[in-house]
Design a protein around this motif. Structure first.
Motif, mmCIF file in Angstrom:
data_model
loop_
_atom_site.group_PDB
_atom_site.id
_atom_site.type_symbol
_atom_site.label_atom_id
_atom_site.label_comp_id
_atom_site.label_asym_id
_atom_site.label_seq_id
_atom_site.Cartn_x
_atom_site.Cartn_y
_atom_site.Cartn_z
ATOM 1 N N SER A 142 -23.653 -79.010 57.078
ATOM 2 C CA SER A 142 -23.064 -80.078 56.266
ATOM 3 C C SER A 142 -21.547 -80.009 56.186
ATOM 4 O O SER A 142 -20.892 -81.018 55.932
ATOM 5 N N THR A 143 -20.957 -78.830 56.395
ATOM 6 C CA THR A 143 -19.505 -78.694 56.296
ATOM 7 C C THR A 143 -18.893 -78.506 57.680
ATOM 8 O O THR A 143 -19.587 -78.159 58.653
ATOM 9 N N GLU A 144 -17.594 -78.722 57.779
ATOM 10 C CA GLU A 144 -16.901 -78.550 59.056
ATOM 11 C C GLU A 144 -16.986 -77.100 59.532
ATOM 12 O O GLU A 144 -17.135 -76.836 60.730
ATOM 13 N N LEU A 145 -16.884 -76.160 58.593
ATOM 14 C CA LEU A 145 -16.954 -74.753 58.962
ATOM 15 C C LEU A 145 -18.338 -74.402 59.503
ATOM 16 O O LEU A 145 -18.464 -73.667 60.492
ATOM 17 N N GLN A 146 -19.387 -74.914 58.883
ATOM 18 C CA GLN A 146 -20.740 -74.674 59.374
ATOM 19 C C GLN A 146 -20.935 -75.285 60.762
ATOM 20 O O GLN A 146 -21.543 -74.676 61.648
ATOM 21 N N GLN A 147 -20.423 -76.481 60.956
ATOM 22 C CA GLN A 147 -20.549 -77.128 62.254
ATOM 23 C C GLN A 147 -19.817 -76.336 63.337
ATOM 24 O O GLN A 147 -20.309 -76.208 64.475
ATOM 25 N N TYR A 148 -18.655 -75.819 62.991
ATOM 26 C CA TYR A 148 -17.909 -74.994 63.947
ATOM 27 C C TYR A 148 -18.708 -73.737 64.296
ATOM 28 O O TYR A 148 -18.816 -73.351 65.472
ATOM 29 N N ASP A 149 -19.262 -73.077 63.274
ATOM 30 C CA ASP A 149 -20.046 -71.861 63.521
ATOM 31 C C ASP A 149 -21.232 -72.148 64.436
ATOM 32 O O ASP A 149 -21.524 -71.367 65.357
ATOM 33 N N LEU A 150 -21.922 -73.240 64.215
ATOM 34 C CA LEU A 150 -23.071 -73.571 65.053
ATOM 35 C C LEU A 150 -22.655 -73.841 66.498
ATOM 36 O O LEU A 150 -23.397 -73.529 67.437
ATOM 37 N N ARG A 151 -21.476 -74.415 66.692
ATOM 38 C CA ARG A 151 -20.995 -74.680 68.052
ATOM 39 C C ARG A 151 -20.563 -73.402 68.766
ATOM 40 O O ARG A 151 -20.732 -73.266 69.975
ATOM 41 N N SER A 152 -19.987 -72.469 68.028
ATOM 42 C CA SER A 152 -19.299 -71.335 68.668
ATOM 43 C C SER A 152 -20.086 -70.030 68.648
ATOM 44 O O SER A 152 -19.898 -69.188 69.530
ATOM 45 N N ILE A 153 -20.951 -69.807 67.656
ATOM 46 C CA ILE A 153 -21.633 -68.520 67.540
ATOM 47 C C ILE A 153 -22.849 -68.492 68.453
ATOM 48 O O ILE A 153 -23.708 -69.371 68.385
ATOM 49 N N PRO A 154 -22.969 -67.479 69.319
ATOM 50 C CA PRO A 154 -24.165 -67.350 70.154
ATOM 51 C C PRO A 154 -25.302 -66.668 69.390
ATOM 52 O O PRO A 154 -25.097 -66.085 68.328
ATOM 53 N N GLU A 155 -26.471 -66.731 69.947
ATOM 54 C CA GLU A 155 -27.605 -65.987 69.415
ATOM 55 C C GLU A 155 -27.653 -64.623 70.093
ATOM 56 O O GLU A 155 -27.070 -64.416 71.149
ATOM 57 N N ASN A 156 -28.395 -63.700 69.461
ATOM 58 C CA ASN A 156 -28.314 -62.320 69.933
ATOM 59 C C ASN A 156 -29.611 -61.589 69.625
ATOM 60 O O ASN A 156 -30.113 -61.649 68.496
ATOM 61 N N ASN A 157 -30.146 -60.917 70.623
ATOM 62 C CA ASN A 157 -31.242 -59.960 70.436
ATOM 63 C C ASN A 157 -30.715 -58.581 70.815
ATOM 64 O O ASN A 157 -30.118 -58.416 71.887
ATOM 65 N N GLN A 158 -30.954 -57.598 69.966
ATOM 66 C CA GLN A 158 -30.428 -56.262 70.215
ATOM 67 C C GLN A 158 -31.506 -55.227 69.930
ATOM 68 O O GLN A 158 -32.206 -55.318 68.915
ATOM 69 N N TRP A 159 -31.613 -54.256 70.812
ATOM 70 C CA TRP A 159 -32.549 -53.154 70.630
ATOM 71 C C TRP A 159 -31.775 -51.847 70.793
ATOM 72 O O TRP A 159 -30.898 -51.721 71.635
ATOM 73 N N SER A 160 -32.152 -50.860 70.009
ATOM 74 C CA SER A 160 -31.524 -49.542 70.135
ATOM 75 C C SER A 160 -32.522 -48.462 69.726
ATOM 76 O O SER A 160 -33.426 -48.710 68.924
ATOM 77 N N TYR A 161 -32.349 -47.298 70.320
ATOM 78 C CA TYR A 161 -33.181 -46.163 69.911
ATOM 79 C C TYR A 161 -32.426 -44.872 70.173
ATOM 80 O O TYR A 161 -31.519 -44.798 71.018
ATOM 81 N N THR A 162 -32.795 -43.832 69.446
ATOM 82 C CA THR A 162 -32.382 -42.466 69.723
ATOM 83 C C THR A 162 -33.588 -41.563 69.500
ATOM 84 O O THR A 162 -34.238 -41.628 68.451
ATOM 85 N N ASN A 163 -33.914 -40.751 70.490
ATOM 86 C CA ASN A 163 -34.936 -39.708 70.361
ATOM 87 C C ASN A 163 -34.260 -38.374 70.623
ATOM 88 O O ASN A 163 -33.498 -38.239 71.597
ATOM 89 N N GLY A 164 -34.526 -37.396 69.770
ATOM 90 C CA GLY A 164 -33.889 -36.105 69.961
ATOM 91 C C GLY A 164 -34.755 -34.960 69.485
ATOM 92 O O GLY A 164 -35.613 -35.135 68.610
ATOM 93 N N VAL A 165 -34.544 -33.795 70.079
ATOM 94 C CA VAL A 165 -35.218 -32.578 69.638
ATOM 95 C C VAL A 165 -34.176 -31.486 69.419
ATOM 96 O O VAL A 165 -33.144 -31.448 70.101
ATOM 97 N N LYS A 166 -34.473 -30.629 68.462
ATOM 98 C CA LYS A 166 -33.593 -29.495 68.177
ATOM 99 C C LYS A 166 -34.435 -28.241 68.050
ATOM 100 O O LYS A 166 -35.386 -28.204 67.269
ATOM 101 N N LEU A 167 -34.091 -27.235 68.825
ATOM 102 C CA LEU A 167 -34.793 -25.958 68.787
ATOM 103 C C LEU A 167 -33.824 -24.883 68.322
ATOM 104 O O LEU A 167 -32.738 -24.728 68.900
ATOM 105 N N THR A 168 -34.215 -24.139 67.294
ATOM 106 C CA THR A 168 -33.356 -23.107 66.721
ATOM 107 C C THR A 168 -34.079 -21.768 66.760
ATOM 108 O O THR A 168 -35.225 -21.661 66.300
ATOM 109 N N HIS A 169 -33.403 -20.764 67.326
ATOM 110 C CA HIS A 169 -33.927 -19.395 67.351
ATOM 111 C C HIS A 169 -32.993 -18.503 66.537
ATOM 112 O O HIS A 169 -31.786 -18.464 66.780
ATOM 113 N N PHE A 170 -33.570 -17.798 65.569
ATOM 114 C CA PHE A 170 -32.795 -16.962 64.654
ATOM 115 C C PHE A 170 -32.831 -15.506 65.099
ATOM 116 O O PHE A 170 -33.888 -14.955 65.412
#
Length: 788
Positions: free
Chosen positions: A329-357
């Motif tokens: 409804s506003t000029e700013l919203q219309q600008y955002d809809l024209r200029s902002i892309p859509e985005n799908n993002q995936w991320s992961y981290t898997n880690g192991v830690k072994l400690t010997h005393f």
């Protein structure tokens, strides 16, 4: 919702294991070796309750009234320690792991009182410790670590409702994060590629034991960072029975479970899932985007035997960023809809830690793998049946190995270690429009390696602490970066007790960081790695000194001065600006011809008053005055994008009768510098079509400033400690008094009544105008937490 309500009913009706008061248990070990400390005394402050540790360092205190307590730990031959704000309930025991530092003082000599607040030998300055209760109750923080950190001195922030951490005038890309010594490239949803920020944190607060935040004085085993290290310590899962924590908020819901595994109960598991439903809230406030996220986290701890421990950690996230086409409804919203892309993002981290005393030392091996996948796209006129104008796909993956040996012998603490990393970067981008067609493909393999060592000791009856460390880093990107002696990173720290409660602290270090993969992997139309022979590590010299005073009332006052000098900072050749000025942008950072030629500097002073829980009161008051500058195209120092000059944060809270609690946080930040547009050039039809956000006039780099930012946040909490279930109801409100946040004005074209862009008389340019870029939103968060 039905599942959540069923869970509430089940837990409230379950009364077969009514606890007779709360339990505090845990283990006391020697810092630097993790050896058990026998006969240590553990006392609950303000209560005549305590215990001593057994031969394994373990202790148990029972019959504790539900509530939040400070814990004091002491043992002959060790420096005493205080642990603040451990919550004990009838449903769940409080669990602590204390690391006592061995005292070099002989019996009969004068012993200097140990600091109540966390200090590392390598980092006696510029380190703050935050407990899980401080994170959970932080006003406006919404149980998000990055937002809680913004209460600390030297920490600037983006005013665009993001978690970008701007530490002492440095870029958000200069921060590193660790979970139980496993490096996590990113701790936010919707992460900026080439940066470290995002709008929502993805770490489950229910997993956290404490957070140690370093804004300088980095230990030698922490490399590739220039501004901060966030060391997040996770708790272990319950070893007594199955436990459950359910959280229901306005915008997301989470479920965490924990339990011992096997008959021996030497294996524990913590697991959680979380999902958001932001759509209804953003639809309510008419925001033209729909960001939704999901995440999962697992920690498995296996105490194989008294000499060996194994830990597995997994953190995954899936983010979906869509457009809300009805918010137009506003000029700013219309600008955002024209200029902002859509985005799908995936991320992961898997880690192991072994400690010997061993008897007086331990060997730690950490192996991890991380990946960040970005899929950014935009359709013509936002119509999925039409061709894409933006089609961006990238992958960043890292596989890491770090081994370190830590020992504490005869008063000397030292460690030595090595690290290796295999990194892969892939990017395929296509941008099309009426006047341009851009097709970009790159991939890059990188071998990184390093070695480090450090030694420290206390002298003069514990009054003087000295630490010396060094690390070397290299990779096969080019001949310069391959030579580890070009990236030699020495560091030195010392601390001296002027009186029992007053300390002078000092640190200096020379740190290095490799630029983002978007810079390293950039290729031109001939498939040449354009930046390969122009890029090297960024170097940064830190010098920090200060004094802190600890009171008898669980509080401290500190003043620190700091200076940072940057060398070989990435410089964008086409735009003639330092890349550090772009680290907080959405999307992708640094995908341009670049050279390691810029210099920068940041300097200033910080004041901190920190009040840990004392007679129901707590709070933090911090003020930072600083300057942050990077060179422009003529080699002249000008204000960087992070040069807000003033940062003020006041956080205060009070625990009230009947388990009520109220807290407020007030923040003020100076205006952010920004660069004006080259309006005549930006308005040209092919230029504006290719870059609808406008082209900046970098000959006037950061010559303008936005208004000051200010905001009040509030949180009200009520808790019920039932026999087998703890219930917490909270109201967290950001921007209580509806303050207006101002961003950089937006260059938009003028349209007629039908929405058609109007052209200038020569038909070569659009008629353009500047739209005010203001946000004025109250963000409430009503939540319910059940703990069984």
């Amino acid at each position: 919702m039905k599942l959540f309500l069923s869970l509430i009913a089940t837990l409230l009706l379950f009364n077969s294991a009514i606890a007779q008061g709360g339990i505090l248990k845990g283990k006391v070990v020697e810092k630097g070796t993790a050896s058990p400390v026998e006969l240590a005394t553990v006392v609950i402050e303000g209560k005549s309750l305590g215990a001593t540790t057994d031969s394994t360092g373990a202790f148990v205190i029972t019959g504790i009234p539900a509530g939040t307590y400070n814990i004091q730990i002491s043992c002959l031959g060790y420096l005493p320690q205080s642990i603040f704000e451990i919550e004990i309930t009838n449903a769940k025991p409080g669990i602590i792991k204390a690391e006592l530092e061995k005292s070099a003082t002989q019996l009969g000599e004068v012993e200097v009182k140990a600091a109540q607040f966390h200090k590392e030998d390598e980092s006696p300055i510029s380190v703050r410790t935050i407990g899980v209760n401080e994170i959970q109750r932080n006003p406006g923080g919404n149980r998000d670590i990055s937002r809680v950190i913004q209460s600390l001195p030297g920490v600037g922030f983006s005013t665009a409702f993001r978690n970008d951490l701007i530490i002492r005038g440095g870029s958000p890309a200069e921060n590193k994060f660790y979970l139980d010594d496993i490096e996590i490239p990113n701790i936010n949803h919707f992460a900026t590629q080439g940066g470290s920020g995002g709008p929502v944190g993805l770490i489950n607060v229910d997993f956290i034991r404490e957070v140690n935040f370093y804004s300088s004085a980095f230990a030698a085993d922490r490399g590739n960072t220039l501004s901060s290290n966030m060391d997040i310590r996770l708790r272990d899962g319950r070893d007594d029975r199955f436990g459950l924590t359910a959280t229901l908020g306005i915008t997301d819901a989470a479920l965490s479970a924990e339990a011992p595994l096997g008959k021996k109960k030497n294996v524990t598991i913590l697991a959680s899932v979380r999902s958001s439903y932001y759509n209804w809230f953003f639809k309510l406030i008419q925001v033209p985007i729909f960001p939704n996220y999901n995440d999962a986290q697992i920690k498995i701890k296996w105490k194989i035997d008294p000499k060996n421990e194994f830990e597995f950690l997994s953190l995954t996230a899936c983010d979906i960023f869509k457009l809300n086409m009805n918010a137009n409804s506003t000029e700013l919203q219309q600008y955002d809809l024209r200029s902002i892309p859509e985005n799908n993002q995936w991320s992961y981290t898997n880690g192991v830690k072994l400690t010997h005393f061993f008897n007086n030392s331990y060997l730690q091996t950490v192996v991890s793998s991380s990946e960040l996948v970005n899929d950014i796209f935009k359709y013509t006129n936002n119509d999925p049946s039409l061709a894409k104008t933006i089609n961006y796909a990238s992958i960043e993956s890292e596989s890491k190995l770090r081994m370190e040996y830590i020992a504490n012998k005869n008063g000397w603490k030292y460690y030595v270690g090595i690290n290796y990393e295999l990194a892969y970067y892939y990017n395929h981008s296509q941008f099309t429009g009426p006047y341009f067609n851009y097709n970009y493909l790159t991939n890059l393999f990188l071998n990184k390696y390093g070695a480090f060592t450090s030694v420290s000791r206390r002298f003069a009856n514990e009054r003087l602490l000295m630490s010396l460390g060094i690390r070397f880093d290299g990779n096969n990107y080019n001949k310069n970066t391959a030579n580890i002696f070009n990236q030699t990173s020495p560091r030195f720290a010392m601390s001296y007790n002027i009186t029992e409660n007053v300390r002078w602290n000092f640190n200096t270090g020379y740190y290095h960081e490799m630029p983002a993969y978007t810079v390293l992997g950039y290729r031109d139309s001939t498939n040449t790695l354009v930046n390969q022979h122009r890029i090297t590590y960024v170097h940064c010299l830190h010098v920090v000194t200060g004094i802190d005073y600890e009171t008898r009332f669980n509080s401290r006052v500190s003043v620190e001065g700091f200076f940072k000098q940057y060398f070989n900072s990435p410089f964008l050749l086409d735009d003639s600006i330092a890349l550090a000025n772009l680290g907080g942008d959405y999307g992708v950072v640094g995908n341009d011809p670049t050279a390691s030629s810029a210099k920068g500097r940041a300097y200033g002073a910080e004041f901190l008053y920190e009040q840990k829980l004392f007679k129901g009161w707590y709070g933090i008051v911090s003020y930072t005055l600083f300057w942050s500058q990077f060179q422009n195209g003529q080699g002249k120092y000008v204000s960087s994008t992070w040069d807000t000059r003033n940062i003020i944060s006041i956080t205060a809270g009070k625990k009230l009768p009947h388990n009520w609690e109220v807290g407020i946080r007030y923040r003020i930040q100076g205006g952010t510098p920004y660069t004006p547009y080259n309006i005549a050039y930006s308005s040209l039809i092919p230029v504006y079509n290719a870059n609808p956000s406008g082209v900046f006039d970098y000959s006037q780099l950061n010559s303008l400033r936005l208004p000051w930012f200010h905001q009040l946040d509030m949180r009200i909490t009520k808790k019920w400690y039932l026999p087998v279930v703890s219930v917490e109801l909270y109201l967290d409100v950001q921007n209580v008094y509806y303050a207006k946040t101002t961003g950089v004005p937006i260059l938009d074209y003028v349209t007629d009544a039908n929405g058609t862009p109007l052209l200038t008389a020569n038909h070569m340019s659009y008629q353009t105008k500047l739209l005010p870029n203001t946000t004025q939103v109250i963000q409430p968060q009503l939540g319910l937490i059940l703990t069984y």
